[in-house]
Design a protein around this motif. Structure first.
Motif, PDB file in Angstrom:
ATOM      1  N   PRO A   1       0.838  -1.203   0.000  1.00 48.50           N
ATOM      2  CA  PRO A   1       0.000   0.000   0.000  1.00 48.50           C
ATOM      3  C   PRO A   1       0.878   1.260   0.000  1.00 48.50           C
ATOM      4  CG  PRO A   1      -0.052  -1.086   2.161  1.00 48.50           C
ATOM      5  CD  PRO A   1       0.730  -1.984   1.244  1.00 48.50           C
TER       6      PRO A   1
ATOM      7  N   ARG B   1     -11.012  -3.104  10.013  1.00 50.35           N
ATOM      8  CA  ARG B   1     -11.189  -4.564  10.092  1.00 50.35           C
ATOM      9  C   ARG B   1      -9.906  -5.278  10.552  1.00 50.35           C
ATOM     10  NH1 ARG B   1     -14.979  -8.105  10.766  1.00 50.35           N
ATOM     11  NH2 ARG B   1     -14.669 -10.054   9.655  1.00 50.35           N
TER      12      ARG B   1
ATOM     13  N   ARG C   1      15.558  -5.393   6.610  1.00 49.47           N
ATOM     14  CA  ARG C   1      15.912  -4.066   7.154  1.00 49.47           C
ATOM     15  C   ARG C   1      14.891  -3.689   8.220  1.00 49.47           C
ATOM     16  NH1 ARG C   1      11.361  -1.797   7.188  1.00 49.47           N
ATOM     17  NH2 ARG C   1      10.266  -1.405   5.279  1.00 49.47           N
TER      18      ARG C   1
ATOM     19  N   SER D   1       0.582  -7.073  12.647  1.00 50.71           N
ATOM     20  CA  SER D   1      -0.172  -8.106  11.933  1.00 50.71           C
ATOM     21  C   SER D   1      -0.091  -7.824  10.438  1.00 50.71           C
ATOM     22  CB  SER D   1      -1.625  -8.054  12.417  1.00 50.71           C
ATOM     23  OG  SER D   1      -2.406  -8.961  11.692  1.00 50.71           O
ATOM     24  N   GLY D   2       0.535  -8.722   9.708  1.00 47.47           N
ATOM     25  CA  GLY D   2       0.667  -8.522   8.259  1.00 47.47           C
ATOM     26  C   GLY D   2       1.339  -7.208   7.927  1.00 47.47           C
ATOM     27  N   GLY D   3       2.200  -6.723   8.817  1.00 42.54           N
ATOM     28  CA  GLY D   3       2.911  -5.460   8.569  1.00 42.54           C
ATOM     29  C   GLY D   3       2.161  -4.225   9.053  1.00 42.54           C
ATOM     30  N   TYR D   4       0.935  -4.402   9.535  1.00 37.74           N
ATOM     31  CA  TYR D   4       0.198  -3.261  10.089  1.00 37.74           C
ATOM     32  C   TYR D   4       0.353  -3.235  11.602  1.00 37.74           C
ATOM     33  CZ  TYR D   4      -2.400  -2.582   5.709  1.00 37.74           C
ATOM     34  OH  TYR D   4      -2.753  -2.339   4.421  1.00 37.74           O
TER      35      TYR D   4
ATOM     36  N   SER E   1       9.123  -4.156   8.066  1.00 35.38           N
ATOM     37  CA  SER E   1       7.872  -3.733   8.738  1.00 35.38           C
ATOM     38  C   SER E   1       7.470  -4.688   9.844  1.00 35.38           C
ATOM     39  CB  SER E   1       6.669  -3.579   7.790  1.00 35.38           C
ATOM     40  OG  SER E   1       6.984  -2.789   6.699  1.00 35.38           O
TER      41      SER E   1
ATOM     42  N   LYS F   1      -9.502 -11.364  16.001  1.00 32.96           N
ATOM     43  CA  LYS F   1      -9.919 -12.502  15.175  1.00 32.96           C
ATOM     44  C   LYS F   1     -10.520 -13.586  16.072  1.00 32.96           C
ATOM     45  CE  LYS F   1      -6.782 -11.404  11.375  1.00 32.96           C
ATOM     46  NZ  LYS F   1      -7.725 -10.632  10.570  1.00 32.96           N
TER      47      LYS F   1
ATOM     48  N   ARG G   1       3.476 -16.112   1.758  1.00 29.99           N
ATOM     49  CA  ARG G   1       2.427 -16.430   0.772  1.00 29.99           C
ATOM     50  C   ARG G   1       3.038 -16.891  -0.553  1.00 29.99           C
ATOM     51  NH1 ARG G   1      -2.595 -12.140   1.302  1.00 29.99           N
ATOM     52  NH2 ARG G   1      -3.084 -12.587   3.468  1.00 29.99           N
TER      53      ARG G   1
HETATM   54  C1  MCA Z   1      -6.021  -7.776   5.807  1.00 28.99           C
HETATM   55  N1  MCA Z   1      -6.607  -8.355   6.876  1.00 28.99           N
HETATM   56  C2  MCA Z   1      -5.768  -8.370   7.890  1.00 28.99           C
HETATM   57  C3  MCA Z   1      -4.600  -7.752   7.416  1.00 28.99           C
HETATM   58  N2  MCA Z   1      -4.785  -7.394   6.124  1.00 28.99           N
HETATM   59  N3  MCA Z   1      -5.889  -8.824   9.147  1.00 28.99           N
HETATM   60  C4  MCA Z   1      -4.834  -8.665   9.964  1.00 28.99           C
HETATM   61  N4  MCA Z   1      -3.676  -8.096   9.566  1.00 28.99           N
HETATM   62  C5  MCA Z   1      -3.530  -7.624   8.304  1.00 28.99           C
HETATM   63  N5  MCA Z   1      -2.396  -7.023   7.903  1.00 28.99           N
HETATM   64  C6  MCA Z   1      -7.935  -8.950   6.978  1.00 28.99           C
HETATM   65  C7  MCA Z   1      -9.017  -8.196   6.254  1.00 28.99           C
HETATM   66  O1  MCA Z   1      -9.624  -7.273   7.117  1.00 28.99           O
HETATM   67  C8  MCA Z   1      -9.957  -9.311   5.850  1.00 28.99           C
HETATM   68  O2  MCA Z   1     -10.711  -9.719   6.956  1.00 28.99           O
HETATM   69  C9  MCA Z   1      -9.023 -10.421   5.507  1.00 28.99           C
HETATM   70  O3  MCA Z   1      -7.851 -10.189   6.310  1.00 28.99           O
HETATM   71  C10 MCA Z   1      -8.651 -10.446   4.042  1.00 28.99           C
HETATM   72  O4  MCA Z   1      -8.494  -9.118   3.591  1.00 28.99           O
HETATM   73  P1  MCA Z   1      -7.713  -8.762   2.261  1.00 28.99           P
HETATM   74  O5  MCA Z   1      -7.936  -7.335   1.932  1.00 28.99           O
HETATM   75  O6  MCA Z   1      -8.007  -9.775   1.200  1.00 28.99           O
HETATM   76  O7  MCA Z   1      -6.258  -8.918   2.774  1.00 28.99           O
HETATM   77  P2  MCA Z   1      -5.041  -9.159   1.925  1.00 28.99           P
HETATM   78  O8  MCA Z   1      -5.110  -8.487   0.613  1.00 28.99           O
HETATM   79  O9  MCA Z   1      -4.790 -10.590   1.928  1.00 28.99           O
HETATM   80  O10 MCA Z   1      -3.964  -8.315   2.765  1.00 28.99           O
HETATM   81  C11 MCA Z   1      -2.971  -8.859   3.529  1.00 28.99           C
HETATM   82  C12 MCA Z   1      -1.669  -8.104   3.247  1.00 28.99           C
HETATM   83  C13 MCA Z   1      -1.910  -6.636   3.593  1.00 28.99           C
HETATM   84  C14 MCA Z   1      -1.287  -8.250   1.779  1.00 28.99           C
HETATM   85  C15 MCA Z   1      -0.593  -8.712   4.106  1.00 28.99           C
HETATM   86  O11 MCA Z   1      -2.317  -6.544   4.942  1.00 28.99           O
HETATM   87  C16 MCA Z   1      -0.723  -5.770   3.317  1.00 28.99           C
HETATM   88  O12 MCA Z   1      -0.506  -5.352   2.185  1.00 28.99           O
HETATM   89  N6  MCA Z   1       0.090  -5.468   4.331  1.00 28.99           N
HETATM   90  C17 MCA Z   1       1.241  -4.599   4.204  1.00 28.99           C
HETATM   91  C18 MCA Z   1       1.234  -3.599   5.290  1.00 28.99           C
HETATM   92  C19 MCA Z   1       2.349  -2.541   5.119  1.00 28.99           C
HETATM   93  O13 MCA Z   1       2.568  -2.012   4.063  1.00 28.99           O
HETATM   94  N7  MCA Z   1       3.034  -2.210   6.218  1.00 28.99           N
HETATM   95  C20 MCA Z   1       4.097  -1.255   6.227  1.00 28.99           C
HETATM   96  C21 MCA Z   1       3.889  -0.279   7.332  1.00 28.99           C
HETATM   97  P3  MCA Z   1     -12.111 -10.461   6.819  1.00 28.99           P
HETATM   98  O14 MCA Z   1     -11.978 -11.542   5.814  1.00 28.99           O
HETATM   99  O15 MCA Z   1     -12.380 -10.952   8.186  1.00 28.99           O
HETATM  100  O16 MCA Z   1     -13.037  -9.379   6.387  1.00 28.99           O
HETATM  101  S1  MCA Z   1       5.298   0.872   7.394  1.00 28.99           S
HETATM  102  C22 MCA Z   1       6.183   0.201   8.683  1.00 28.99           C
HETATM  103  O17 MCA Z   1       5.730  -0.672   9.349  1.00 28.99           O
HETATM  104  C23 MCA Z   1       7.609   0.604   8.996  1.00 28.99           C
HETATM  105  C24 MCA Z   1       7.960   1.997   8.759  1.00 28.99           C
HETATM  106  C25 MCA Z   1       8.535  -0.284   8.217  1.00 28.99           C
HETATM  107  O18 MCA Z   1       9.535  -0.703   8.820  1.00 28.99           O
HETATM  108  O19 MCA Z   1       8.273  -0.533   7.033  1.00 28.99           O
END
Ligand code: MCA
Ligand code: AMP
Length: 504
Positions: free
Chosen positions: A204, A468, A299, A404-407, A277, A473, A255
């Protein structure tokens, strides 16, 4: 008149007619098209009275237009405030109320819910949809090409990124132009990015990783991107043959490893895989090397600091470590209570100082002061140690945080909501191992005397209030919470009890 960040990222060297973004449907956009659109957006926002130093908040799907809004803000000297698309209207209300942006940009579908938010805080609402349609681009299409870049210095603010806190109240981290530029420069060099690179971008763009680390490096190096709206394993596999580098959170790598089509041949041409992350499990690192022959480069960073450490590009990438402090970044390990610097090898809180470290939290001078030492080091709240060769290892967190998943998810924020529910006496929220997300959120509720709680009803009740991904969970009912003699909730006891909750 110069603009410290824009001039470095966008003026020099690049062939403007070369491809810049390749999209999921195969469309290709040149760098010239990208920059022209960004300039037209800069016209629109300045004509609406948004001046240097004003904020512009965006909660929109990832798209080339959305990335252009960031660039338009840099060019116009406007502070860019990206928001996670999963946030509910009530979460957005807090950010808009706190940062008071002049414009709130959202998807048309969110307009009914966000119109009152914008009105309440004096922001103008504009729309940008995933396909690029909406009121922003309608106006930009009428705007002239070319925009006179606004003068900005290295200490001027470029972005606010909100990060939650242990009190449950989010804080706006103020990032300057040089925080972003100095880090992009360090990483471009360290990871040897050049104009020949093609980054597979599926993160994202509302957080540091996908926005600043990934995009700014590509801008600076003159590299191009395969720009996907989100992570989908089959799409990644289809595009990997056309990329040279990839960045992801650990979930991306686990994955991919679950896919039979993710083979050594598919990625033999790749130059670099970066993870961050969240902690990358040693077993993932090892399995990835066994499958592909590549060692993932891990990193470590934070919203407040951009990137602090990295495993080396040429030297040994040590599994379970986050590598060395980046050039220009001072890092030390200190006693959390006294702040005394600890001898090499001892475990303590990680503290960092350097041009990458943010200017403070918006409107929170006391909170800012609490998190800095007198000599300018920022206290990260991560617990770690440095080995005899200088590799940093993160061994825990002094802050109550779930990743969780980087969030990032701060338990306090969820506990406050659970405690408000009828019949709930108190609650505790913990993170336990999750095969897909690394950690999964579990809630424990204690009912008021004589009350029978319905966990499903409670989950439905909090759903409209928080994103969400932050929602538990699983929810469990306990008669009481385990406490130590000081009365403090022993979350480690709960974590142990539910450690296999998500085991498959
Ligand atoms: C989606 N869901 C999650 C998460 N993502 N639950 C917990 N943790 C998550 N991270 C839930 C949704 O609400 C949904 O719930 C179900 O899982 C499926 O959603 P979907 O949209 O299909 O998820 P996905 O596309 O499979 O997304 C997972 C993902 C995504 C690809 C891992 O979360 C993602 O792109 N994460 C990257 C985060 C990121 O960029 N972090 C950097 C932060 P339900 O089915 O119950 O409705 S910057 C940072 O941290 C620092 C500075 C650093 O060091 O980088
Ligand atoms: P955020 O507040 O979203 O910027 O998240 C920053 C936090 O993510 C850091 O304080 C760490 O706890 C964690 N983090 C980032 N990269 C890593 C990594 N490679 N290993 C372990 N934790 C990490």
């Amino acid at each position: 008149m110069s603009n410290h960040l824009y001039d470095a990222l966008f003026l020099p060297h690049r062939d403007r007619d070369a491809p810049f973004l390749t999209l999921a449907d195969g469309r290709v956009e040149t760098f010239r098209d990208f920059l022209d659109r960004s300039a037209r957006i800069a016209h629109v926002i300045t004509q609406l009275g948004v001046a240097p130093g004003d904020r512009l908040a965006v909660q929109v799907a990832k798209s080339p237009e959305a990335l252009s809004v960031y660039v338009a803000c840099v060019q116009a000297g406007v502070i860019f405030l990206p928001l996670n698309t999963a946030y509910t209207a009530s979460e957005v209300d807090y950010f808009v109320g706190d940062a008071t942006p002049k414009i709130l940009l959202c998807d048309q579908k969110a307009q009914p819910a966000l119109d009152p938010v914008a009105k309440a805080h004096g922001a103008r609402l504009m729309t940008l949809n995933a396909d690029g349609s909406g009121s922003l681009m309608a106006a930009a299409d009428q705007a002239p090409n070319g925009f006179k870049t606004r003068a900005r210095g290295r200490d001027d603010l470029a972005a606010f990124l909100y990060t939650s806190g242990t009190t449950g109240r989010s804080k706006g981290a103020m990032l300057t132009q040089d925080n972003l530029l100095s880090n992009a420069r360090a990483l471009t060099d360290y990871w040897q990015f050049t104009g020949a690179d093609v980054l597979l971008h599926a993160l994202p763009i509302f957080h540091t990783h996908g926005l600043f680390v990934a995009s700014n490096i590509c801008f600076l190096a003159g590299a191009s991107m395969i720009f996907l709206p989100s992570f989908k394993a089959d799409q990644m596999i289809a595009f990997l043959p056309h990329a040279t580098t990839m960045m992801g959170v650990p979930t991306f790598y686990t994955r991919l490893l679950d896919e039979a089509a993710f083979t050594k041949d598919l990625v033999s041409h790749m130059r670099l895989f970066v993870s961050g992350s969240a902690p990358l499990l040693e077993e993932t690192h090892i399995a990835f090397e066994a499958r592909t022959g590549h060692r993932i480069l891990e990193r470590y960073g934070m919203t407040e600091t951009n990137m602090n450490t990295s495993n080396p590009y040429d030297g040994e990438r040590r599994a379970g470590t986050v590598g060395f402090p980046l050039p220009g970044v001072d890092l030390r390990v200190a006693d959390a209570e006294t702040g005394k610097v600890l001898p090499q090898g001892e475990i303590g809180v990680i503290e960092v100082r350097g041009p990458n470290v943010f200017k403070g939290y918006w409107n929170m001078p006391e909170k800012t002061a609490e998190e800095f030492r007198a000599d300018g080091y920022f206290i990260t709240g991560d617990v770690g140690q440095m080995d005899d060769r200088g590799y940093v290892r993160i061994v825990g967190r002094a802050k109550d945080l779930i990743i969780s998943g980087g969030y990032n998810i701060y338990p306090k924020e969820i506990e406050l909501l659970l405690d408000e529910e009828d019949g709930v006496l108190e609650s505790a929220v913990i993170g336990v191992p999750h095969p897909d997300f690394g950690e999964g959120v579990v809630g424990v509720l204690v009912p008021q005397k004589g009350v029978t709680l319905d966990p499903d009803a409670i989950l439905s009740s909090i759903a409209p209030k928080i994103a969400r991904f932050k929602q538990p969970k699983a929810l469990f009912i306990h008669d009481e919470l385990p406490r130590n003699t000081m009365g403090k909730v022993q979350k480690n006891v709960l974590r142990d009890k539910y450690k296999d909750q998500f085991k498959i």
